[in-house]
Scaffold this motif. Structure first.
Motif, mmCIF file in Angstrom:
data_model
loop_
_atom_site.group_PDB
_atom_site.id
_atom_site.type_symbol
_atom_site.label_atom_id
_atom_site.label_comp_id
_atom_site.label_asym_id
_atom_site.label_seq_id
_atom_site.Cartn_x
_atom_site.Cartn_y
_atom_site.Cartn_z
ATOM 1 N N SER A 402 0.850 -1.181 0.000
ATOM 2 C CA SER A 402 0.000 0.000 0.000
ATOM 3 C C SER A 402 0.889 1.235 0.000
ATOM 4 O O SER A 402 2.011 1.196 0.514
ATOM 5 N N GLY A 404 -0.372 4.082 1.308
ATOM 6 C CA GLY A 404 -0.744 4.718 2.559
ATOM 7 C C GLY A 404 -1.394 6.071 2.448
ATOM 8 O O GLY A 404 -1.554 6.771 3.447
ATOM 9 N N HIS A 405 -1.791 6.489 1.252
ATOM 10 C CA HIS A 405 -2.458 7.785 1.105
ATOM 11 C C HIS A 405 -3.979 7.590 1.160
ATOM 12 O O HIS A 405 -4.522 6.790 0.396
ATOM 13 N N ASP A 427 7.215 7.267 -3.474
ATOM 14 C CA ASP A 427 6.876 6.326 -2.415
ATOM 15 C C ASP A 427 7.560 4.968 -2.560
ATOM 16 O O ASP A 427 7.764 4.277 -1.563
ATOM 17 N N GLN A 583 -9.236 2.837 -3.211
ATOM 18 C CA GLN A 583 -8.335 2.096 -2.328
ATOM 19 C C GLN A 583 -8.176 0.657 -2.789
ATOM 20 O O GLN A 583 -7.076 0.090 -2.753
ATOM 21 N N TRP A 587 -4.589 -1.243 -3.839
ATOM 22 C CA TRP A 587 -4.149 -2.522 -3.279
ATOM 23 C C TRP A 587 -3.979 -3.591 -4.365
ATOM 24 O O TRP A 587 -2.958 -4.280 -4.421
ATOM 25 N N ASP A 622 -10.804 2.622 9.957
ATOM 26 C CA ASP A 622 -9.495 3.209 10.213
ATOM 27 C C ASP A 622 -8.611 2.292 11.050
ATOM 28 O O ASP A 622 -7.420 2.562 11.225
ATOM 29 N N PRO A 624 -6.110 -0.432 11.851
ATOM 30 C CA PRO A 624 -5.091 -1.058 10.995
ATOM 31 C C PRO A 624 -5.368 -2.534 10.715
ATOM 32 O O PRO A 624 -5.180 -2.996 9.585
ATOM 33 N N ARG A 627 -8.236 -2.754 8.261
ATOM 34 C CA ARG A 627 -7.820 -2.357 6.907
ATOM 35 C C ARG A 627 -7.003 -3.463 6.246
ATOM 36 O O ARG A 627 -7.160 -3.742 5.051
ATOM 37 N N GLU A 628 -6.123 -4.095 7.036
ATOM 38 C CA GLU A 628 -5.306 -5.166 6.452
ATOM 39 C C GLU A 628 -6.183 -6.359 6.063
ATOM 40 O O GLU A 628 -5.950 -6.996 5.024
ATOM 41 N N ARG A 631 -7.762 -5.435 2.855
ATOM 42 C CA ARG A 631 -6.787 -5.507 1.749
ATOM 43 C C ARG A 631 -6.605 -6.950 1.291
ATOM 44 O O ARG A 631 -6.587 -7.241 0.088
#
Length: 780
Positions: A402, A404-405, A427, A583, A587, A622, A624, A627-628, A631
């Motif tokens: 990722s 990360g933005h 990045d 997003q 990914w 939000d 982590p 989110r993972e 993903r």
């Protein structure tokens, strides 16, 4: 040619002896496949003895006199037996493979870089596509050499093609590309045997072909006659003989080849008008022994080994060269020049005659020249010369999972791709250094502008930017030798052909590239065959089809793709993606990049849209860990919305893909307002979900994974409504996952120019249509 590359003098009699060996071996390879193996199917194994025979002398002149280990050669499909025979004589193919043409685990029907056991530089078989592959490989090597000083040197890039391949439009799209005129390492040799599959070609139009190549900046060389008959042309009556032979229609010439030597004089004189020139010709023919005359009329430039070698060594290496080498189809075989010899197989008696002419034994057909003979020593020497040292692969290159933005505003997946690429040099500089983008004159309209502004446009040599001082210019078009974008003309075949070769540099030269091409999605079908060919040949790359579907509403039916989701799902060697949210695109795209240019890697196809979608609809946490998890689900093929929804409470499940997710979510809300619980599944890759479906119940490992059971838990079956901006059958398999009743919504008719809302209404993709389908399924 540098002194270190100078080739030794040519011993033509030795080359002729080797050519006879190659002729015999190539014919025997086909004979063994058809007459030497059990065949209970009743289907002819096939092979092309005559097509191989016409190429033998050209190939012997190259492999046994001219080629170096740095050269790469594309061989016409039907000459594969000749290529395998040569590799066998060079020690590059074990004898056990010679009887295995077109057998499981054996020699492929046409040269295959990925499936043949011996050295094959380019897969061929798709007529015209394999022939141009060497051209794109030359360009790909130029690119690699200009960016990575450690890249190995290359030699010539040679294509051996049949004259009928010049009918293919792919040939001329490649020849006419402006950058090609600078590729002096490019050599094409046309096997001009004047026969196609079914007939003797009535008119080759050689002058027109010469002019077309010359107009594109190529050097054109024509080898029509060999040196034996050329000496006859210098004698009294010789010019009349030449004029008569060159005036013959192809069919008449081919028929003369089939005649007894005692009839040749009569056939030549039959087309003369009398006069002094005819008398001089008559005298020349009378004093030429019949056997010598029969040999002379067969002495075409493509069979004169000394002439071929001299020609290959003398070509101008400052521009591409095409050699038109006149040949005879079936040269040296009993079927020589016969109009129906294309797929004809020699009979046992004809094989006996060929064995006698070759000094071979049908009971021991695979004998090589004795090592203590000139031919044997040359085979050993050339085998050592052409042996290639193992490649040193590119060290592992990290591709981030990722960037990360965060994505906070509505954005399309096409725009998100542009942002990703523009951010990549900052990045992830190591990965960015390996990225090369391409487009067929649609770079700005597919959002590559930011990337191009940062990296520049690649050119063989730096070119002056005449608009550098224009303050109003948004796209900075700097053409430099270290640029990372290649712009082609409006020729999708060229685009994907180059893409395939850029995607093969990791295995050709040990230098990994991550090629990414953007193309308007409706034109994926136009590029389909060479795109698929590139993957078959081992090229790994990413093709981005954008914009896609009827979502491109104002552009009308000609620009609204329907079948591409199915194409992507069905394409071997490729994973197809169609993410809805920015997003997810990031990914999935980074994951696809990590799989390109590596051993065991794969290509990818992304179907993107210009429709801005609110990222809040994705309900991405939000946290982590959350989110993972999302993903991992996204790169596996899909996820549920919201993540904490309970499938056991669902009355119906809505499955959506890509740009239609807002309609799917709106339909779920409408159903909820009516007291109906609708689960929502967002697919990022129907392809991976289908693989998961296929993997069920298999004993052997596969690539599907268990994502399907996460999305559609087997314990909680519910009716399904599937929705995508493409043909509805793409998702029809989902109904079989649990035996659910299903309704598949999609596009089955040509579209028309309209607003987005009207387009969705026309094709039944709007939220109301989704609600109606769901209510019908549950009996409401």
């Amino acid at each position: 040619m540098p002194e270190s590359d100078a080739q030794p003098a040519v011993d033509v009699p030795t080359l002729r002896e080797i050519a006879q060996h190659v002729l015999w071996l190539s014919a025997s390879i086909v004979d063994a496949a058809n007459a030497g193996r059990p065949n209970d199917s009743g289907i002819k194994t096939g092979g092309h003895q005559a097509s191989s025979a016409s190429m033998v002398d050209i190939m012997v002149a190259l492999w046994f006199a001219e080629l170096r280990d740095r050269d790469r050669v594309s061989v016409k499909p039907h000459a594969s037996p000749a290529l395998h025979a040569i590799n066998y004589l060079l020690g590059d193919l074990d004898e056990s493979y010679l009887p295995t043409l077109r057998a499981k685990g054996g020699l492929q029907s046409y040269p295959s870089r990925s499936k043949d056991p011996d050295t094959v530089d380019f897969s061929t078989g798709s007529v015209g596509i394999g022939a141009t592959a060497a051209l794109w490989a030359a360009m790909a090597h130029r690119y690699v050499a200009s960016h990575f000083p450690s890249a190995p040197e290359a030699g010539r890039f040679i294509s051996l093609m049949g004259d009928a391949e010049l009918d293919e439009g792919a040939i001329w799209e490649a020849v006419m590309d402006p950058a090609v005129a600078q590729l002096g390492e490019l050599l094409w040799v046309v096997d001009l045997n004047r026969q196609s599959l079914d007939r003797v070609v009535p008119d080759i139009q050689i002058a027109k072909l010469e002019g077309m190549f010359a107009a594109a900046g190529w050097q054109v060389v024509v080898l029509k006659w060999g040196r034996l008959i050329s000496r006859l042309f210098q004698r009294p009556g010789g010019q009349a003989l030449r004029a008569r032979l060159e005036a013959m229609p192809n069919e008449e010439y081919q028929r003369m080849l089939r005649a007894d030597s005692s009839q040749i004089v009569e056939r030549i004189l039959a087309g003369t008008d009398g006069g002094d020139e005819t008398e001089a010709l008559r005298s020349l023919l009378a004093e030429t022994p019949p056997a010598e005359l029969a040999a002379a009329i067969r002495d075409l430039g493509g069979h004169d080994l000394g002439l071929l070698v001299d020609t290959f060594r003398d070509v101008d290496d400052h521009r591409p060269t095409v050699v038109f080498a006149y040949t005879i189809k079936g040269r040296g075989l009993p079927t020589e020049g016969h109009p129906n010899n294309h797929s004809a197989l020699l009979t046992p008696s004809q094989m006996d005659a060929l064995a006698a002419a070759s000094g071979a034994d049908r009971q021991a057909p695979w004998a090589r020249p004795a090592p203590d003979t000139a031919a044997g020593r040359l085979c050993l020497d050339r085998g050592r010369t052409l042996h290639r040292a193992p490649l040193t692969p590119t060290p592992p290159i990290p591709v981030p999972a990722s960037l990360g933005h965060p994505y906070r505003k509505p954005v399309s997946t096409q725009a998100a791709l542009g942002r990703l690429l523009a951010d990549l040099p900052r990045d992830a500089p190591q990965a960015a250094a390996r990225v090369i983008t391409c487009s067929p004159d649609v770079a700005s309209s597919t959002n590559l502008g930011g990337w191009i502004n940062k990296t520049g446009v690649w050119s063989v040599t730096d070119r002056r930017d005449w608009f550098a001082d224009d303050s109003e210019r948004v796209l900075r078009w700097r053409e430099v030798s270290n640029g990372q974008h290649i712009e082609l003309g409006i020729a999708e075949v060229n685009l994907v052909s180059l893409l395939g070769e850029l995607g093969a540099t990791w295995s050709r030269w040990g230098e990994r590239l991550i090629p990414i091409a953007t193309i308007y999605d409706p034109f994926v079908s136009r590029a389909l065959e060479p795109w698929s060919y590139g993957m078959y040949a081992g090229g790994q790359s990413i093709l981005v089809g954008t914009p896609s579907g009827v979502t491109l509403a104002p552009e009308g039916g000609a620009h609204q793709s329907i079948t591409t989701p199915s194409i992507g799902l069905e394409q071997p060697g490729c994973v197809a993606w169609e993410p809805a949210f920015a997003q997810d695109l990031e990914w999935c795209f980074l994951h696809a990049m990590s799989q390109v240019g590596v051993e065991g890697g794969t290509s990818a196809y992304f179907r993107l849209s210009t429709r801005p979608i609110d990222p809040a609809l994705a309900r991405l946490t939000d946290d982590p860990d959350g989110r993972e998890r999302r993903r991992r689900q996204a790169i596996a093929g899909g996820y549920r919305l919201p993540a904490d929804h309970h499938p056991e409470d669902e009355d119906v499940t809505l499955v959506g893909v890509g740009a239609l997710m807002p309609e799917v979510l709106a339909a779920a809300e409408s159903l909820a307002a009516q007291g109906i619980s609708a689960g929502v599944v967002c697919l990022t890759s129907p392809d991976l979900v289908f693989r998961s479906f296929q993997q069920r119940g298999r004993r052997e490992p596969g690539v599907g994974g268990g994502i399907l059971d996460e999305l559609l838990p087997p314990a909680h079956p519910t009716p399904l409504v599937t929705v995508l901006d493409g043909h509805p059958h793409t998702l029809a398999f989902l109904g079989a996952a649990r035996g659910d009743r299903s309704r598949c919504l999609g596009v089955t008719e040509f579209g028309q120019s309209s607003s987005l809302a009207d387009a969705y209404g026309i094709h039944g993709l709007d939220a109301g249509s989704i609600v109606d389908a769901a209510l019908t399924l549950i009996g409401r």
